[in-house]
Design an enzyme around this catalytic site. Structure first.
Site: not given
Lengths: 300, 300
Positions: A18-19
């Site tokens: 996840y960014d």
């Protein structure tokens, strides 16, 4: 079924995946004035791995600027642009979505945070922290002048709430045609440093009951909050995770927006709420005991 | 379908048919401090025709004794024994039905009427008009000592309601095992002299919302109130009529107790609530514009 995270490899893979990381605050990063163990280190790891960090809170008692003071006080690095509160989202909703005409105003049941955000968005208001409304004297309609320019009532957590405030809001909602009924959020309780107290949902409940009418809700789990974030920040929902302690606000909010979700058990939700015969129907993607567990992943 | 009363013969036959007449007060006999035209004459006719008259009110702000003062002030003949209020019924319920042990007490959100009736029934209580709870200062759990002997929270109309009262009640209901949640009545609004204001149901709404729990309700339409009357007065339900202005309290109360019902249109209910496409499903036996209409029947 949720994935229970436990090994360093799992935490490491999660961070890779996840960014953008959206965090609820109360019950996740801290309890009132007590920091959750490892919260600062965890955020440091995410920042060192170039993640976008957002703080998404239903707390409407503080403006984003004041809320930033809380981060500073607890030693948590954050910028005002990373903070999205339900007071801010409510003000944006009123000015940009509802487009309340400039000659109309809002009657506020709420604290200075709501007032600051409304002011910032150029929305006129009455009520709020006005000392005239902070009274336990009986309210008399004979001494009340209805302001016909009140086009909305906005209700949030207000620890000074009283019969006068409720009665005035009731008058506007029943006597001003088209007057909108808004709540910053519907949390039934909020976690104070020393335990649970009635939340913004409870503050708005007398009006719901007296009017037999549900308000428009702005904060989590409503998508209005996410719309407000989208207008300011670029993120890919598929590579975004919402971290929270409440199934019916944080996790539902993430799911409604197409985000992945991580539940921590340091706040409202306990093991019995997610396991066994009385488990909730709201199932997060991941579960871990505390946000401090992510430290196991380590920096790059 | 309701019978619409209009001719002197109809009013005369109605009075003949019923021995016991139960009256709601606000909206039927008076509005705040204004008597409904003909109310005194109508009661005089009923008394001259040897009817039993009872006044059954959800108003919990006054004890029966204080409420008698209101009758006196408006020139309406009544004895304390004829008056049944929801504060009195609540006190009787706590002492005689719930049988709260003598070493337990009640936390009150409400006014002096509830306190007087509890005192009369020998029930210990805290809260209510205690100046310590009449404050708009924020409530802090750190400064709060839970009284483990509080076995019930009783909530009624309280024009001094505030966050401290709601928070204390919330603590008792969540932390004292078995603590009962009672409301004097569930009226969403009440008719003040100058218009509608939020009622007892609205005052209890924050607790319902925060607890996700419905209270035990004592006043109309709950049958608890009728049980309380039955314990004190002999009457034949078949020859008893309940007169009121609210469908969902007065008329429902009468129907639930097997009484006949007469709706007057001088209070909450208007013609559109009983006729046409949006008519209520609660249908009274009889309808007349005002209680003063019964004067057409004349004395014997």
């Amino acid at each position: 079924m949720s994935i229970r995270l436990s090994s360093p490899e799992q935490y490491d893979a999660l961070i890779d995946k996840y960014d953008t990381w959206m965090f609820d605050c109360d019950g996740v990063l801290w309890h009132g004035d007590r920091l959750i163990d490892g919260a600062i280190d965890m955020l440091h790891i995410l920042r060192s791995r170039k993640k976008t960090i957002l703080f998404v809170t239903n707390n409407a008692s503080k403006s984003r600027k004041s809320y930033k003071g809380k981060f500073d006080q607890l030693g948590v690095v954050a910028s005002v642009d990373e903070i999205f509160g339900s007071a801010y989202a409510s003000a944006v909703y009123i000015s940009s979505v509802m487009k309340l005409p400039k000659d109309k105003k809002v009657y506020v049941i709420g604290m200075s945070g709501i007032e600051e955000e409304l002011r910032e968005e150029g929305v006129s208001f009455i009520g709020g922290t006005d000392p005239a409304d902070c009274t336990v004297e009986p309210f008399s309609l004979a001494n009340f002048t209805l302001d016909p320019t009140v086009g909305a009532v906005l209700c949030g957590l207000d620890v000074h709430v009283n019969y006068t405030k409720i009665s005035k809001a009731f008058q506007y909602l029943t006597r001003n045609p088209g007057c909108q009924f808004l709540v910053t959020n519907e949390d039934s309780t909020y976690p104070s440093a020393d335990g649970l107290l009635p939340g913004a949902g409870a503050i708005s409940a007398p009006l719901r009951f007296a009017l037999d009418r549900d308000p428009i809700s702005i904060g989590k789990p409503a998508t209005t909050m996410l719309d407000c974030i989208k207008a300011k920040v670029n993120f890919d929902p598929k590579r975004t995770i919402m971290v929270g302690d409440r199934l019916n606000t944080d996790i539902l909010f993430g799911q409604g927006g197409g985000l992945s979700t991580l539940l921590v058990l340091t706040g409202i939700t306990s093991e019995k709420d997610i396991t066994g015969p009385n488990a909730s129907s709201i199932v997060p993607d991941y579960v871990t005991q505390s946000i401090g567990d992510l430290r196991a992943a380590g920096s790059p």
